[in-house]
Design a protein around this motif. Structure first.
Motif, PDB file in Angstrom:
ATOM      1  N   CYS A  55       0.867  -1.181   0.000  1.00  0.00           N
ATOM      2  CA  CYS A  55       0.000   0.000   0.000  1.00  0.00           C
ATOM      3  C   CYS A  55       0.903   1.230   0.000  1.00  0.00           C
ATOM      4  N   ARG A  56       0.319   2.389   0.076  1.00  0.00           N
ATOM      5  CA  ARG A  56       1.104   3.620   0.124  1.00  0.00           C
ATOM      6  C   ARG A  56       1.018   4.227   1.522  1.00  0.00           C
ATOM      7  N   LEU A  57       2.070   4.955   1.879  1.00  0.00           N
ATOM      8  CA  LEU A  57       2.137   5.543   3.220  1.00  0.00           C
ATOM      9  C   LEU A  57       0.929   6.436   3.493  1.00  0.00           C
ATOM     10  N   GLY A  58       0.478   7.159   2.469  1.00  0.00           N
ATOM     11  CA  GLY A  58      -0.680   8.034   2.638  1.00  0.00           C
ATOM     12  C   GLY A  58      -1.981   7.301   2.893  1.00  0.00           C
ATOM     13  N   ASP A  59      -2.016   5.981   2.603  1.00  0.00           N
ATOM     14  CA  ASP A  59      -3.203   5.177   2.903  1.00  0.00           C
ATOM     15  C   ASP A  59      -3.264   4.807   4.383  1.00  0.00           C
ATOM     16  N   LEU A  60      -2.107   4.800   5.036  1.00  0.00           N
ATOM     17  CA  LEU A  60      -2.025   4.326   6.419  1.00  0.00           C
ATOM     18  C   LEU A  60      -2.145   5.431   7.455  1.00  0.00           C
ATOM     19  N   VAL A  61      -1.719   6.648   7.078  1.00  0.00           N
ATOM     20  CA  VAL A  61      -1.660   7.728   8.052  1.00  0.00           C
ATOM     21  C   VAL A  61      -1.898   9.052   7.322  1.00  0.00           C
ATOM     22  N   PRO A  62      -2.586   9.999   7.957  1.00  0.00           N
ATOM     23  CA  PRO A  62      -2.795  11.321   7.329  1.00  0.00           C
ATOM     24  C   PRO A  62      -1.494  12.107   7.302  1.00  0.00           C
ATOM     25  N   PHE A  63      -0.606  11.708   6.427  1.00  0.00           N
ATOM     26  CA  PHE A  63       0.754  12.256   6.364  1.00  0.00           C
ATOM     27  C   PHE A  63       0.726  13.753   6.033  1.00  0.00           C
ATOM     28  N   GLY A  64       1.391  14.534   6.847  1.00  0.00           N
ATOM     29  CA  GLY A  64       1.490  15.970   6.598  1.00  0.00           C
ATOM     30  C   GLY A  64       0.349  16.798   7.164  1.00  0.00           C
ATOM     31  N   GLN A  65      -0.690  16.135   7.708  1.00  0.00           N
ATOM     32  CA  GLN A  65      -1.807  16.870   8.295  1.00  0.00           C
ATOM     33  C   GLN A  65      -1.538  17.053   9.797  1.00  0.00           C
ATOM     34  N   CYS A  66      -1.076  18.218  10.161  1.00  0.00           N
ATOM     35  CA  CYS A  66      -0.654  18.475  11.533  1.00  0.00           C
ATOM     36  C   CYS A  66      -1.556  19.506  12.210  1.00  0.00           C
ATOM     37  N   VAL A  67      -1.670  19.394  13.511  1.00  0.00           N
ATOM     38  CA  VAL A  67      -2.382  20.383  14.321  1.00  0.00           C
ATOM     39  C   VAL A  67      -1.324  21.273  14.961  1.00  0.00           C
ATOM     40  N   ASN A  68      -1.473  22.577  14.781  1.00  0.00           N
ATOM     41  CA  ASN A  68      -0.459  23.521  15.246  1.00  0.00           C
ATOM     42  C   ASN A  68      -0.866  24.247  16.517  1.00  0.00           C
ATOM     43  N   ALA A  69       0.156  24.761  17.191  1.00  0.00           N
ATOM     44  CA  ALA A  69      -0.072  25.581  18.388  1.00  0.00           C
ATOM     45  C   ALA A  69       0.859  26.786  18.334  1.00  0.00           C
ATOM     46  N   GLU A  70       0.313  27.947  18.637  1.00  0.00           N
ATOM     47  CA  GLU A  70       1.125  29.153  18.698  1.00  0.00           C
ATOM     48  C   GLU A  70       1.822  29.216  20.060  1.00  0.00           C
ATOM     49  N   PRO A  71       2.947  29.940  20.158  1.00  0.00           N
ATOM     50  CA  PRO A  71       3.701  30.018  21.424  1.00  0.00           C
ATOM     51  C   PRO A  71       2.849  30.418  22.621  1.00  0.00           C
ATOM     52  N   THR A  72       1.886  31.316  22.397  1.00  0.00           N
ATOM     53  CA  THR A  72       1.051  31.785  23.506  1.00  0.00           C
ATOM     54  C   THR A  72       0.107  30.698  24.020  1.00  0.00           C
ATOM     55  N   GLU A  73      -0.083  29.645  23.223  1.00  0.00           N
ATOM     56  CA  GLU A  73      -0.984  28.552  23.608  1.00  0.00           C
ATOM     57  C   GLU A  73      -0.257  27.410  24.324  1.00  0.00           C
ATOM     58  N   ILE A  74       1.068  27.501  24.410  1.00  0.00           N
ATOM     59  CA  ILE A  74       1.871  26.420  24.985  1.00  0.00           C
ATOM     60  C   ILE A  74       2.313  26.794  26.398  1.00  0.00           C
ATOM     61  N   GLU A  75       2.108  25.885  27.340  1.00  0.00           N
ATOM     62  CA  GLU A  75       2.491  26.134  28.729  1.00  0.00           C
ATOM     63  C   GLU A  75       4.011  26.110  28.877  1.00  0.00           C
TER      64      GLU A  75
END
Length: 223
Positions: A61-81
């Motif tokens: 199969c292809r890697l993109g079939d197994l995992v949402p490759f490149g789809q990341c959830v981001n956080a800005e510095p002010t949101e990080i403890e």
């Protein structure tokens, strides 16, 4: 009888699609015009694309079939403890699967956008893939945007995924398609197209067990 690699892939894609539709239903509560997602369909693979022979119970199969490759959830510095774990490229040892040090946001005074990851995610460095930096997150944290957090879920053993991503076969693939002179990297679409041999889940676990035994033996011989 084990579930075959093909049956496992069908289940993986079914779960991914169910999540996409569930997220869409949630989004419609806030925005009735939210666009319906494009559901995942297993990639077609031609005979001449298959790089080597695998057991009959496995499936290409292809890697993109197994995992949402490149789809990341981001956080800005002010949101990080301040006491949150921040992972940078230099914190990962090349070729070894080891995290060299743990730093907090307060210690590094981070001011850039980070990717969010959870315990158990595979953290893969897309920058200079020949350095072969790939670890499994022992706890939740945030990482530089040059590291991709990959959530393989419960149907792909995360240590098997790590073993594949660090294999000579995959490293050769990334090196052959990387672009950039000083800081080479592989594009997301090329990563998603990478061919992956998918064994039944039980066999993935057996492979991981053998790999870990061999790695331990190697460390013992080095010492």
């Amino acid at each position: 009888m084990y579930e075959t690699g093909k049956q496992l892939l069908d289940r993986i894609i079914e779960e991914h699609n169910a999540k996409l539709l569930a997220d869409w239903e949630e989004a419609k509560k806030k925005n009735p015009k939210a666009k319906k997602p494009t559901l995942i369909v297993a990639s077609e693979i031609a005979e001449n694309e298959i790089p080597f022979e695998i057991p009959k119970s496995w499936y290409w199969c292809r890697l993109g079939d197994l995992v949402p490759f490149g789809q990341c959830v981001n956080a800005e510095p002010t949101e990080i403890e301040d006491n949150a774990w921040i992972l940078d490229l230099e914190d990962i040892e090349k070729d070894s699967r080891r995290i060299l040090q743990f730093k907090t946001k307060k210690e590094v005074e981070s001011k850039s956008t980070k990717h969010i990851f959870k315990k158990g995610y595979v953290l893969y460095s897309k920058l200079c893939p020949y350095l072969n930096k790939c670890v499994i997150a022992p706890k939740d944290g945030y990482c530089t945007s040059e590291i991709l957090p990959l959530d393989f879920g419960n149907l792909v053993n995360n240590k098997y995924a790590q073993t594949f991503l660090m294999s000579p076969y995959f490293v050769d693939y990334t090196n052959s398609l990387s672009f950039g002179v000083k800081m080479p990297r592989l594009g997301t679409e090329d990563e998603k197209k990478a061919m992956v041999p998918l064994p039944p889940l039980e066999e993935q676990e057996e492979i991981v067990k053998i790999v870990e035994e061999l790695l331990l033996l190697c460390e013992t011989l080095v010492e």
